[in-house]
Design a protein around this motif. Structure first.
Motif, mmCIF file in Angstrom:
data_model
loop_
_atom_site.group_PDB
_atom_site.id
_atom_site.type_symbol
_atom_site.label_atom_id
_atom_site.label_comp_id
_atom_site.label_asym_id
_atom_site.label_seq_id
_atom_site.Cartn_x
_atom_site.Cartn_y
_atom_site.Cartn_z
ATOM 1 N N THR A 1 0.834 -1.199 0.000
ATOM 2 C CA THR A 1 0.000 0.000 0.000
ATOM 3 C C THR A 1 0.872 1.253 0.000
ATOM 4 N N GLU A 2 0.213 2.382 -0.198
ATOM 5 C CA GLU A 2 0.938 3.646 -0.194
ATOM 6 C C GLU A 2 1.562 3.938 1.166
ATOM 7 N N SER B 1 3.007 1.792 3.148
ATOM 8 C CA SER B 1 4.142 0.917 3.462
ATOM 9 C C SER B 1 5.449 1.655 3.232
ATOM 10 N N ASP C 1 -3.800 -5.739 -8.096
ATOM 11 C CA ASP C 1 -4.002 -4.576 -7.236
ATOM 12 C C ASP C 1 -2.637 -3.922 -7.043
ATOM 13 N N ASN D 1 -2.178 -0.663 -6.116
ATOM 14 C CA ASN D 1 -2.228 0.407 -5.118
ATOM 15 C C ASN D 1 -1.569 1.692 -5.628
ATOM 16 N N ASN E 1 3.439 5.213 -5.335
ATOM 17 C CA ASN E 1 3.327 3.941 -6.055
ATOM 18 C C ASN E 1 3.052 4.162 -7.539
ATOM 19 N N HIS F 1 -11.948 0.881 -6.468
ATOM 20 C CA HIS F 1 -11.890 0.578 -5.033
ATOM 21 C C HIS F 1 -12.648 1.644 -4.259
ATOM 22 N N SER G 1 -13.056 2.722 -0.370
ATOM 23 C CA SER G 1 -12.521 2.505 0.971
ATOM 24 C C SER G 1 -13.633 2.514 2.007
#
Length: 642
Positions: free
Chosen positions: A188-189, A191, A221, A223, A245, A275, A277
């Motif tokens: 994910t962004e 991380s 996916d 991200n 990303n 997506h 959220s």
């Protein structure tokens, strides 16, 4: 004339996604699941004839069928499933996969932890779920995991499966051109930058391993938020700005000569995001289908669909329509299975069967009277006579229909309610609509559990009933089905292609079963310990054949000649059988069919992708076994005296 499926699109008429109101330039057809659930549709001719039906008829004429052919499109998609650890979710995923007519579906975040490097699990109707293991985070919760869901035809075309770390998984398919699909699940962004760069290094390594002539697609996916590169970029984007990303993905696409198909085709805004959220109720476009630029024109369309709503994921499926040809694997025709139980119970049927076999065999043999005796051709006449009698007098064993919980009325009703709740949530994200989605998810899960409990109770009652009737075989079959104690492992041996795997099987069993005996000294004379025994070498009689037939066990597998033990034991064709056996005894004239073995691989322990971890069971002709029994009955009395 405007072609509905043309890859040419108009450039965006505005720099802002929010004000675009132009509808898709491809034909769309809503299916069950909501007003926004769009799938690829074939146009209809003026006379009302569906082009799908015309295409199907043309494929039948040219000998092609299924989703992979030179004249039809193959749908390849990607979906972050959030989790499919529960068994009912895998059943639901397989059902939705079949309904969507997708051939290859990249799956991310399945959260299934297993010890195997690659696990293959067979679902309903030939669907295969191929996964690499998920991993556990610092709290020991399962997370991540990538894989594929494949149709039966796509699974048979698999030539290579390879994992690059725990986030990148590659599968290659035989075909012209050869298709290679990589499914990925990016960090994910939020991380660390080290994790993100390590992921893209693995992805670049996988891309570099794919030959340049392969049709390469990367699905998953990622991200990543992508936006326009400059003013000349006329793609259709959801985001205005690019995140970290997204920058890494741009670099990987540039190095691998890839293109994101999501942005090529004109779509309205609500068909761009992938997506939603649950935490921030914000929409984003982070799931992509990338293709090697050399093959960009093979991708005819890419759409975002709501057709997997009932799975409970917070992502939408992205599907690309690709026009290519996967090589059709040559499979042996299915051998019909007949019910021989009436033959054991009815004397009248035995007489009719005997007359049919003897008459048919005599008719075929009379045509070859002028020719020299050929045991192979004559035995083929016997096989033909038996097969004809089977077709006329016996009924086929119907294929066992497995219980399909996805078709239960309670499950279908809960699924429909969940689709409606998801549509409301997507159009108006709020706490109330999200709570309604959660309630519908729980209702769907409860309906699956209820159906599975009823199915299990029914099987248990069947097993108890069979045990009370002393039907041990039937009861144990039900017990094994309930417990999965003897379930067949699903694996694909190494080889690269179907033909190569077949060659590997042959080489393995020739080495295992076909080697000549090792004799140190063939000239060595062995002195006789016992005097010669009185063993008859005269022709076999009907009494000897009748005695040998008593030892035949019914219900067992038979050889390549398709003569079942019930036929040999119950049907009066002794004269024909004795003729073959006596000629083999006196002249050594043996039909070639007796030398042919059907070898069934049986897995042992270890890596089941290696042919060395299989042993073989050889199924031989029951008639040849009867000859061996008559010889043994002559030898045994003399041997018992020694």
């Amino acid at each position: 004339m405007k072609f509905l499926n043309s890859t040419r699109v108009r450039a965006p008429n505005s720099d802002h996604v929010e004000v675009r109101q132009i509808y898709d330039s491809v034909g769309l057809k809503p299916i069950t699941g909501g007003s926004d659930d769009d799938v690829l549709s074939a146009p209809t001719l003026q006379d009302g004839t569906d082009q799908r039906e015309m295409k199907k008829k043309s494929e039948e004429k040219c000998g092609s069928s299924g989703v992979v052919s030179c004249s039809s499109r193959v749908s390849i998609g990607t979906l972050n499933v959030r989790t499919i650890r529960e068994h009912y979710k895998r059943i639901e995923l397989a059902k939705l996969f079949l309904d969507s007519n997708i051939a290859v579906l990249g799956v991310q975040e399945h959260r299934i932890v297993h010890d195997e490097e690659i696990r293959i699990e067979k679902q309903a109707k030939g669907v295969h779920l191929v996964t690499t293991s998920a991993w556990r985070n610092s709290r020991q919760a399962a997370t991540g995991g990538v894989g594929f869901m494949l149709t039966q035809r796509a699974y048979k075309a698999v030539s290579l499966m390879k994992s690059y770390g725990r986030r990148v998984f590659l599968i290659s398919f035989d075909g012209n051109p050869r298709l290679t699909v990589i499914t990925v699940y990016s960090p994910t962004e939020g991380s660390s930058e080290v994790d993100a760069e390590e992921f893209h290094e693995c992805l670049r390594a996988a891309i570099s391993d794919v030959p340049a002539h392969h049709l390469l697609m990367v699905v998953g996916d990622l991200n990543a938020h992508l936006s326009r590169v400059d003013e000349n970029d006329k793609g259709w984007y959801w985001h205005r700005t690019q995140n970290r990303n997204g920058g890494l993905l741009r670099d990987t696409m540039l190095e691998g000569n890839l293109e994101a198909t999501n942005h090529r085709f004109q779509k309205r805004p609500n068909k761009l995001w992938t997506h939603l959220s649950d935490g921030t109720l914000s929409k984003s476009q982070i799931d992509y289908v990338l293709v090697r630029k050399k093959w960009r024109n093979s991708v005819k369309d890419t759409v975002v669909s709501n057709s997997f709503h009932s799975l409970g994921a917070d992502h939408r499926v992205v599907i690309s329509a690709v026009k290519l040809s996967l090589r059709k694997c040559k499979t042996a025709p299915r051998v019909p299975r007949y019910d021989y139980n009436p033959l054991k119970q009815s004397t009248e049927l035995q007489v009719r069967y005997s007359v049919e076999v003897n008459n048919r065999f005599a008719l075929l043999s009379n045509r070859e009277l002028d020719e020299q005796y050929n045991p192979t051709a004559k035995y083929a006449n016997l096989m033909d006579a038996v097969q004809t009698a089977n077709q006329k007098l016996l009924r086929h064993i119907p294929r066992r229909r497995r219980n399909d919980p996805t078709r239960d009325a309670r499950v279908s009703g809960c699924r429909s309610e969940l689709f409606k709740a998801k549509d409301s949530y997507h159009s108006d994200p709020s706490e109330s609509t999200r709570e309604r989605v959660r309630e519908c998810k729980e209702a769907l899960a409860e309906s699956y559990r209820l159906v599975e409990e009823e199915t299990l109770s029914f099987k248990i009652s069947q097993a108890e009933n069979a045990a009370d009737r002393c039907k041990n075989k039937e009861s144990w079959a039900l017990i094994n089905d309930i417990t999965g104690r003897k379930s067949k492992p699903c694996s694909l041996v190494d080889g690269g292609s179907a033909e190569s795997r077949l060659r590997n099987w042959k080489a393995h069993f020739v080495k295992l079963l076909g080697q000549p005996p090792s004799v140190p000294d063939r000239e060595l004379e062995i002195p006789a310990i016992h005097p010669p025994q009185s063993i008859s070498v005269e022709e076999f009689t009907r009494d000897e054949l009748a005695e040998a037939k008593k030892t035949i066990k019914e219900g067992k597998a038979y050889g390549d000649d398709n003569i079942a033990p019930e036929v040999l034991k119950r049907v009066d064709m002794d004269e024909v059988i004795l003729d073959f056996c006596n000629r083999a005894l006196t002249d050594g004239s043996i039909p070639d069919q007796w030398r042919q073995l059907n070898i069934v691989p049986v897995p042992k322990k270890g890596n089941l992708t290696k042919v060395d971890n299989y042993r073989g069971i050889a199924l031989t002709s029951i008639v040849s076994k009867t000859l061996n029994r008559m010889i043994l009955n002559r030898i045994r009395p003399a041997m018992e005296k020694i």
